[in-house]
Design a protein around this motif. Structure first.
Motif, PDB file in Angstrom:
ATOM      1  N   ALA A  58       0.842   5.226 -16.488  1.00  0.00           N
ATOM      2  CA  ALA A  58       1.814   4.351 -15.831  1.00  0.00           C
ATOM      3  C   ALA A  58       2.402   4.984 -14.581  1.00  0.00           C
ATOM      4  N   GLU A  59       2.321   6.312 -14.454  1.00  0.00           N
ATOM      5  CA  GLU A  59       2.899   7.002 -13.311  1.00  0.00           C
ATOM      6  C   GLU A  59       1.860   7.313 -12.220  1.00  0.00           C
ATOM      7  N   ILE A  60       0.655   6.812 -12.396  1.00  0.00           N
ATOM      8  CA  ILE A  60      -0.418   7.093 -11.440  1.00  0.00           C
ATOM      9  C   ILE A  60      -0.553   5.920 -10.478  1.00  0.00           C
ATOM     10  N   GLY A  61      -0.506   6.202  -9.188  1.00  0.00           N
ATOM     11  CA  GLY A  61      -0.640   5.167  -8.166  1.00  0.00           C
ATOM     12  C   GLY A  61      -1.896   5.381  -7.332  1.00  0.00           C
ATOM     13  N   LYS A  62      -1.979   4.663  -6.203  1.00  0.00           N
ATOM     14  CA  LYS A  62      -3.138   4.749  -5.308  1.00  0.00           C
ATOM     15  C   LYS A  62      -2.708   5.344  -3.977  1.00  0.00           C
ATOM     16  N   ALA A  63      -3.669   5.994  -3.335  1.00  0.00           N
ATOM     17  CA  ALA A  63      -3.435   6.542  -1.994  1.00  0.00           C
ATOM     18  C   ALA A  63      -4.781   6.688  -1.305  1.00  0.00           C
ATOM     19  N   TYR A  64      -4.743   6.595   0.019  1.00  0.00           N
ATOM     20  CA  TYR A  64      -5.963   6.777   0.818  1.00  0.00           C
ATOM     21  C   TYR A  64      -5.867   8.134   1.499  1.00  0.00           C
ATOM     22  N   GLU A  65      -6.907   8.956   1.323  1.00  0.00           N
ATOM     23  CA  GLU A  65      -6.914  10.279   1.936  1.00  0.00           C
ATOM     24  C   GLU A  65      -7.478  10.192   3.342  1.00  0.00           C
ATOM     25  N   ASP A  66      -6.661  10.580   4.307  1.00  0.00           N
ATOM     26  CA  ASP A  66      -7.074  10.541   5.701  1.00  0.00           C
ATOM     27  C   ASP A  66      -8.019  11.704   5.995  1.00  0.00           C
ATOM     28  N   ALA A  67      -8.598  11.695   7.207  1.00  0.00           N
ATOM     29  CA  ALA A  67      -9.570  12.721   7.562  1.00  0.00           C
ATOM     30  C   ALA A  67      -8.960  14.117   7.532  1.00  0.00           C
ATOM     31  N   ASP A  68      -7.651  14.256   7.846  1.00  0.00           N
ATOM     32  CA  ASP A  68      -7.004  15.563   7.847  1.00  0.00           C
ATOM     33  C   ASP A  68      -6.422  15.940   6.496  1.00  0.00           C
ATOM     34  N   GLY A  69      -6.705  15.123   5.470  1.00  0.00           N
ATOM     35  CA  GLY A  69      -6.219  15.432   4.130  1.00  0.00           C
ATOM     36  C   GLY A  69      -4.887  14.789   3.787  1.00  0.00           C
ATOM     37  N   THR A  70      -4.292  14.065   4.711  1.00  0.00           N
ATOM     38  CA  THR A  70      -3.020  13.409   4.447  1.00  0.00           C
ATOM     39  C   THR A  70      -3.219  12.235   3.487  1.00  0.00           C
ATOM     40  N   ILE A  74      -0.740   3.586  -1.168  1.00  0.00           N
ATOM     41  CA  ILE A  74      -1.062   2.165  -1.159  1.00  0.00           C
ATOM     42  C   ILE A  74      -0.564   1.586  -2.477  1.00  0.00           C
ATOM     43  N   THR A  75       0.298   0.573  -2.401  1.00  0.00           N
ATOM     44  CA  THR A  75       0.854  -0.027  -3.611  1.00  0.00           C
ATOM     45  C   THR A  75       0.135  -1.335  -3.937  1.00  0.00           C
ATOM     46  N   ASP A  76       0.334  -1.814  -5.150  1.00  0.00           N
ATOM     47  CA  ASP A  76      -0.246  -3.101  -5.545  1.00  0.00           C
ATOM     48  C   ASP A  76       0.321  -4.237  -4.704  1.00  0.00           C
ATOM     49  N   ALA A  80      -1.681  -7.061  -2.610  1.00  0.00           N
ATOM     50  CA  ALA A  80      -1.448  -8.475  -2.904  1.00  0.00           C
ATOM     51  C   ALA A  80      -1.057  -9.241  -1.647  1.00  0.00           C
ATOM     52  N   ALA A  81      -0.471  -8.565  -0.665  1.00  0.00           N
ATOM     53  CA  ALA A  81      -0.038  -9.238   0.558  1.00  0.00           C
ATOM     54  C   ALA A  81      -1.184  -9.476   1.531  1.00  0.00           C
ATOM     55  N   LEU A  82      -2.333  -8.897   1.271  1.00  0.00           N
ATOM     56  CA  LEU A  82      -3.463  -9.084   2.179  1.00  0.00           C
ATOM     57  C   LEU A  82      -3.956 -10.521   2.123  1.00  0.00           C
ATOM     58  N   PRO A  83      -4.420 -11.074   3.272  1.00  0.00           N
ATOM     59  CA  PRO A  83      -4.946 -12.450   3.278  1.00  0.00           C
ATOM     60  C   PRO A  83      -6.340 -12.497   2.630  1.00  0.00           C
ATOM     61  N   LEU A  84      -6.374 -12.623   1.314  1.00  0.00           N
ATOM     62  CA  LEU A  84      -7.634 -12.632   0.571  1.00  0.00           C
ATOM     63  C   LEU A  84      -7.762 -13.976  -0.153  1.00  0.00           C
ATOM     64  N   PRO A  85      -8.407 -14.974   0.482  1.00  0.00           N
ATOM     65  CA  PRO A  85      -8.493 -16.302  -0.141  1.00  0.00           C
ATOM     66  C   PRO A  85      -9.308 -16.311  -1.424  1.00  0.00           C
ATOM     67  N   THR A  86     -10.117 -15.285  -1.650  1.00  0.00           N
ATOM     68  CA  THR A  86     -10.943 -15.267  -2.861  1.00  0.00           C
ATOM     69  C   THR A  86     -10.290 -14.497  -4.005  1.00  0.00           C
ATOM     70  N   ALA A  87      -9.002 -14.215  -3.891  1.00  0.00           N
ATOM     71  CA  ALA A  87      -8.333 -13.455  -4.942  1.00  0.00           C
ATOM     72  C   ALA A  87      -8.427 -14.157  -6.286  1.00  0.00           C
ATOM     73  N   LYS A  88      -8.323 -15.483  -6.303  1.00  0.00           N
ATOM     74  CA  LYS A  88      -8.422 -16.242  -7.547  1.00  0.00           C
ATOM     75  C   LYS A  88      -9.428 -17.382  -7.408  1.00  0.00           C
TER      76      LYS A  88
END
Length: 365
Positions: A58-70, A74-76, A80-88
């Motif tokens: 429950a305490e594990i989230g998501k993140a994107y690792e940049d080229a420099d390791g940063t 990224i949250t759910d 969910a806010a992305l314009p994805l018409p095929t979500a459902k």
């Protein structure tokens, strides 16, 4: 079967509520990792690199690792806010012949189930339209956080969907084909065709996983206190060795396949082929020798023919030679001289002189 996704099929302005169900399952035998010394099970724990503490799911989230390791969190909510018409929605974008789909793109398979009584009518309409058109539907849908490509087709009375890889996810087969040029003989292709025809078709329902069955038998034997399954005898294991004689291997394969099907194993022995080829080559050589001998004999006869006869043969058969030159001795002499070679002139003079001496001249009275 438990549904893993609820949504709808978008078919133009028609919306069909459906449930997504896995159409396949893995039957492979899974193993656990254990400590060899005491048999204790080895488990993986998710530990934070900064504090060394184990982290609950429950305490594990998501993140994107940049080229420099940063790490960029990224949250759910961000997703969910992305314009994805095929979500459902499974959005059908085209109907194409099934042959247009590259089998390399095939991924997981799902069954689409009508979700509720109102969905039965449009579901059946789409199913029957796919049957009558003999085409498949290409669609876009989102599952497990990413948009995917799918192919809808009819299986019995159910609409099935195959997940497809995107075209840019298929790697080009560069450097995979043999680099060395290879020539395949017609005889080898004929035997390969014969093997394919002998093996014929198969009912896929009769095929099963022999390795999984062997693993299950071994586990059952060890669970009963036995020593497992005896190793195979030398020579019983499958191939993998280098094929020394391709033609012989093909012929043997055809023979064994026919015997397995109860058919007469009539395969031309490979050893007879070189003999036939050698016999045909010998016959061809004899024929060529005969032709050469005949040509030499004809040339010899032509060389032995006198120049006068040769000239008569060449010129005496034409109308011009008969009319203009054949009526006077002079014409014959001119023609004979023209057609003679330098080597043939001397014998003609000797014969002329001899003829004059032998013929008595008449003196005038």
């Amino acid at each position: 079967m438990r549904s893993i996704w609820n949504g709808a099929i978008s078919f133009g302005l028609v919306s069909i509520p459906i449930k997504l169900v896995n159409a396949t399952e893995s039957r492979s035998v899974s193993f656990r990792q254990v400590h060899v010394e005491d048999g204790g099970r080895i488990r993986y724990r998710k530990v934070c690199e900064l504090d060394g503490e184990e982290v609950a799911p429950a305490e594990i989230g998501k993140a994107y690792e940049d080229a420099d390791g940063t790490m960029i969190p990224i949250t759910d909510e961000d997703l969910a806010a992305l314009p994805l018409p095929t979500a459902k929605t499974i959005e059908i974008v085209a109907f194409v012949p099934a042959g247009d789909i590259d089998p390399l793109q095939m991924d997981a398979a799902y069954y689409l189930s009508a979700n509720g009584v109102p969905a039965a009518k449009p579901y059946t309409l789409l199913r029957e339209a796919l049957k009558r058109s003999e085409k498949v539907a290409v669609a876009k849908f989102a599952l497990r956080g990413r948009e995917r490509l799918g192919m809808l087709r009819v299986v019995d009375d159910v609409i099935a969907m195959h997940g497809l890889l995107w075209p840019d996810e298929i790697r080009a087969p560069e450097g995979v084909a043999p680099e060395t040029p290879v020539t395949v003989r017609d005889a080898e292709l004929d035997l390969a065709d014969a093997l394919m025809a002998t093996l014929g078709e198969v009912d896929l329902g009769t095929l099963h996983d022999d390795y999984r069955e062997a693993v299950e038998e071994m586990i059952a034997a060890k669970a009963a206190g036995g020593e497992g399954v005896a190793p195979p005898e030398p020579g019983e294991e499958g191939g993998g060795g280098q094929v020394i004689d391709l033609m012989a291997a093909l012929e043997k394969s055809v023979r064994e396949a026919k015997e397995a099907r109860g058919e007469p194993a009539e395969v031309t022995d490979i050893k007879s082929r070189p003999a036939k080829r050698a016999a045909s080559k010998s016959s061809a050589k004899k024929t060529a020798a005969k032709k050469t001998t005949a040509k030499r004999t004809a040339a010899k006869k032509a060389a032995e023919t006198s120049p006068a006869e040769k000239g008569a043969t060449e010129k005496g058969t034409t109308e011009k030679g008969t009319t203009e030159k054949g009526t006077t001795g002079k014409g014959r002499a001119e023609k004979g001289t023209t057609s003679r070679s330098a080597a043939g002139k001397e014998p003609a003079k000797k014969r002329t002189a001899a003829a004059r001496k032998s013929t008595p001249r008449k003196r005038p009275a």
